[in-house]
Design a protein around this motif. Structure first.
Motif, PDB file in Angstrom:
ATOM      1  N   SER A  64       0.832  -1.206   0.000  1.00 43.28           N
ATOM      2  CA  SER A  64       0.000   0.000   0.000  1.00 43.28           C
ATOM      3  C   SER A  64       0.862   1.250   0.000  1.00 43.28           C
ATOM      4  O   SER A  64       0.548   2.244  -0.657  1.00 43.28           O
ATOM      5  N   ASP A 191      -6.326  -0.617  -4.086  1.00 38.62           N
ATOM      6  CA  ASP A 191      -5.682  -1.203  -2.918  1.00 38.62           C
ATOM      7  C   ASP A 191      -6.581  -2.284  -2.322  1.00 38.62           C
ATOM      8  O   ASP A 191      -7.534  -1.974  -1.622  1.00 38.62           O
ATOM      9  N   GLU A 192      -6.324  -3.519  -2.649  1.00 37.94           N
ATOM     10  CA  GLU A 192      -7.125  -4.659  -2.188  1.00 37.94           C
ATOM     11  C   GLU A 192      -8.621  -4.388  -2.381  1.00 37.94           C
ATOM     12  O   GLU A 192      -9.393  -4.447  -1.419  1.00 37.94           O
TER      13      GLU A 192
HETATM   14 MG    MG Z   1      -2.129  -2.645   2.478  1.00 37.05          MG
END
Ligand code: MG
Ligand code: ADP
Lengths: 279, 311
Positions: A64, A191-192
């Motif tokens: 991240s 992000d995910e």
């Molecule tokens: Mg992360």
């Protein structure tokens, strides 16, 4: 887990010519700091135009952190800074003249937890164009186009005035993708994006990513290797390592075509990770 | 005893409660008692107001009270038209809100969205200390320092004690309420919404005004309502700085006693208990109570209709 990676390898119908990597971002010797803590160390990476690049690795290895450098989102965290260079096309992304707000207009982002504004579906999509000075006139068509591209139009076209929070989690995430698309960015960072979603909603988002990759450059962080294998063209594998002084830093271990990372990785640590012996 | 109904007859390994928790019961009773005290107080106030109010309206017609603009209940002959002190209350409250809402909200936005954690930590306690300044001190500040200053600038005739200065200082008094509670509401807006907005290319100002502010609106309106109630009921500042001579006027340069300041001034004199003048105090008190209550009620419904709910 078996020692064989039981993952499906994504085979685009028309294989993209991955050899000719057309760089959008060129990362050179990137260190990222939170205050005095060097969270990520010495990353070199290239993000190709209209490709899907996946960043995988165990939790806390700095995926991240690196992703949030691409739209200068880390600027919002007091004490965060970088060393090294990130080129966006040929421009230094962290150059003195660069306006982070302008950067974020070109480089959109979708977050782990869907975060629609507590406004109507319409106003969520219209938010970006409005704050970016879009004239009133054809806002409707902008909203329709973004929702259509995000494969959400048919589901919401009759309730555009309803609150975005009345949508399911998967719909909310597609709404967030549509919201990002509405400002017509060049790159979409994710992000995910599926980690809070059920498998069906996840499949929809993955299909959507494939579709979007025709027009956009996509960088996705995922802790789900199968997902990286299914959707991405290239994969960057990160891990966290303890240095001589005993401090943990995130490092990029290997960056290659997804195909090769999952079938014939060059680094032992990558192989261990994808075969489930580690992480 | 507490375990009687739970069927904990089985020895040793039962999942039932092994011994009664008297401590917990005691705490529950104490907390309930504390909650009841505030309800009982409210009921007590209403009860105390009702009887003399009814008596008052036995002697003064409802029509005179609500339709006449002549207010001189302590003079002879007395006059009981409540309108001037009601309009004075509204005007002073309005002036106070015009001061406190912009300044208080600006302070809240600064503290919540712009200030670093360190600055916020230093400033917020100062704000809360401001809220603790005795209003009698603010009243004298208004009369001795602010009033001469304002009078020197005001282009029209202005009395030494006047509604404008009282309203300005009441406004100052309620700034901390608006600022502090609004800041709480804005800080409670999930960080994810801010991130989403920044990621779309919003400046800090846009994020504050178009995302955080609307998401916190119900809390902000609650803060403003509380501030309005405090302003409408503020007594000491008005007693000292707004004078006691009620004329029916919208000119804030005049003396402007309010409902609350009338109650204080009349109540601190030596009115014989049971006299009509004495009952007037309660009639005005009932009216103030009813107006404040109605405002709270209406605005609570308003908030429910317009707020943006984030989960
Ligand atoms: Mg992360
Ligand atoms: N805002 C922050 N302040 C300080 N440290 C942080 C912050 N965000 C992340 N970190 C640290 O940086 C490292 C990498 O975090 P992150 O990039 O979130 O990892 P990943 O996304 O791979 O799970 C972790 O050690 C984490 O604790």
């Amino acid at each position: 887990m078996s020692s064989q990676p039981h993952v499906t390898i994504h085979q685009p119908e028309v294989p993209r010519n991955l050899a000719a990597l057309d760089p959008v971002f060129t990362v050179q010797g990137l260190d990222v700091f939170y205050g005095d803590y060097k969270a990520v160390r010495d990353v070199d990476l290239t993000i190709g135009r209209k490709e899907i690049t996946a960043m995988i690795g165990p939790s806390g290895c700095g995926k991240s952190t690196v992703l949030r450098c691409f739209n200068r989102m880390n600027d919002l965290i007091p004490g965060a800074r970088i060393d090294g260079k990130i080129l966006y096309h040929d421009e230094d992304l962290y150059g003195d003249h660069v306006d982070p707000i302008e950067v974020r207009r070109r480089i959109g982002m979708v977050f782990q937890k869907p975060n629609p504004f507590p406004k109507s579906i319409y106003d969520n999509i219209a938010y970006g164009p409005r704050v970016n000075g879009h004239k009133r006139g054809d806002l409707d068509s902008v909203v329709e186009r973004a929702l259509t591209q995000a494969a959400l139009w048919d589901e919401v076209k009759d309730k555009l005035k309803a609150s975005a929070l009345s949508l399911s989690g998967g719909q909310q995430q597609r709404l967030c993708i549509a919201r990002a698309i509405a400002v017509q960015p060049e790159v979409i960072l994710m992000d995910e994006p599926c980690s809070a979603l059920d498998p069906i909603a996840t499949t929809k988002i993955e299909d959507l990513m494939q579709e979007l990759a025709k027009d956009y450059t996509i960088v996705i962080v995922t802790h789900n290797m199968q997902q990286a294998a299914r959707v991405s063209d290239r994969t960057a594998f990160f891990t966290a390592e303890v240095d001589e002084a005993g401090v943990r830093h995130g490092r990029l271990v290997e960056f290659d075509e997804t195909n090769r990372i999952f079938t014939n990785p060059a680094d032992k640590r990558t192989e261990d990770y994808i075969t489930g012996r580690f992480g | 005893m507490a375990s009687a109904g739970r069927g904990v007859t089985a020895p040793g390994n039962s999942l039932g409660r092994s011994r009664p928790r008297y401590g917990e019961t005691a705490v529950k009773v104490l907390l309930l008692a504390a909650a009841l005290v505030s309800i009982a107080t409210t009921v007590g106030i209403v009860g105390a107001l009702i009887e003399p109010t009814i008596k008052f309206f036995g002697e003064v017609s409802v029509f005179e009270f609500f339709a006449s603009t002549d207010w001189a209940p302590l003079f002879s002959p007395p006059a009981f038209g409540v309108i001037p002190v009601v309009t004075n209350t509204l005007i002073i409250t309005l002036i106070a809100i015009l001061v406190a809402v912009p300044l208080g909200l600006a302070a809240a936005i600064y503290l919540s969205e712009y200030a670093t954690a360190r600055v916020r930590k230093a400033l917020k306690p100062i704000l809360e200390v401001l809220a603790g300044i005795p209003t009698v001190a603010l009243g004298f500040f208004a009369l001795t320092l602010v009033s001469p200053f304002v009078r020197s600038w005001w282009p029209f005739p202005m009395e030494a004690k006047n509604g404008l200065v009282a309203g300005l200082i009441v406004g100052m008094m309620i700034i901390p309420i608006v600022a502090s509670l609004s800041e709480d509401a804005m800080s409670a807006v999930p960080g994810g919404l801010r991130e989403g907005a920044y990621a779309l290319g919003s400046s800090r100002m846009i994020v504050s005004l178009r995302v955080v502010f609307p998401a916190a609106l119900s809390g902000i309106i609650a803060a403003v309502i509380l501030a309005i109630s405090r302003a409408a009921g503020e007594t000491m500042i008005v007693v000292i700085a707004a004078g006691s001579n009620p004329t029916f006027t919208v000119n804030p340069g005049k003396e402007m006693p309010t409902m609350a300041s009338f109650i204080a001034q009349a109540g601190s004199g030596d009115l014989p208990v049971g006299s009509i003048a004495y009952d007037t105090i309660f009639a005005v008190g009932s009216l103030l109570f009813a107006l404040t209550f109605a405002m709270n009620f209406i605005s609570a419904r308003f908030v429910r209709r317009f707020r943006e709910v984030y989960e």
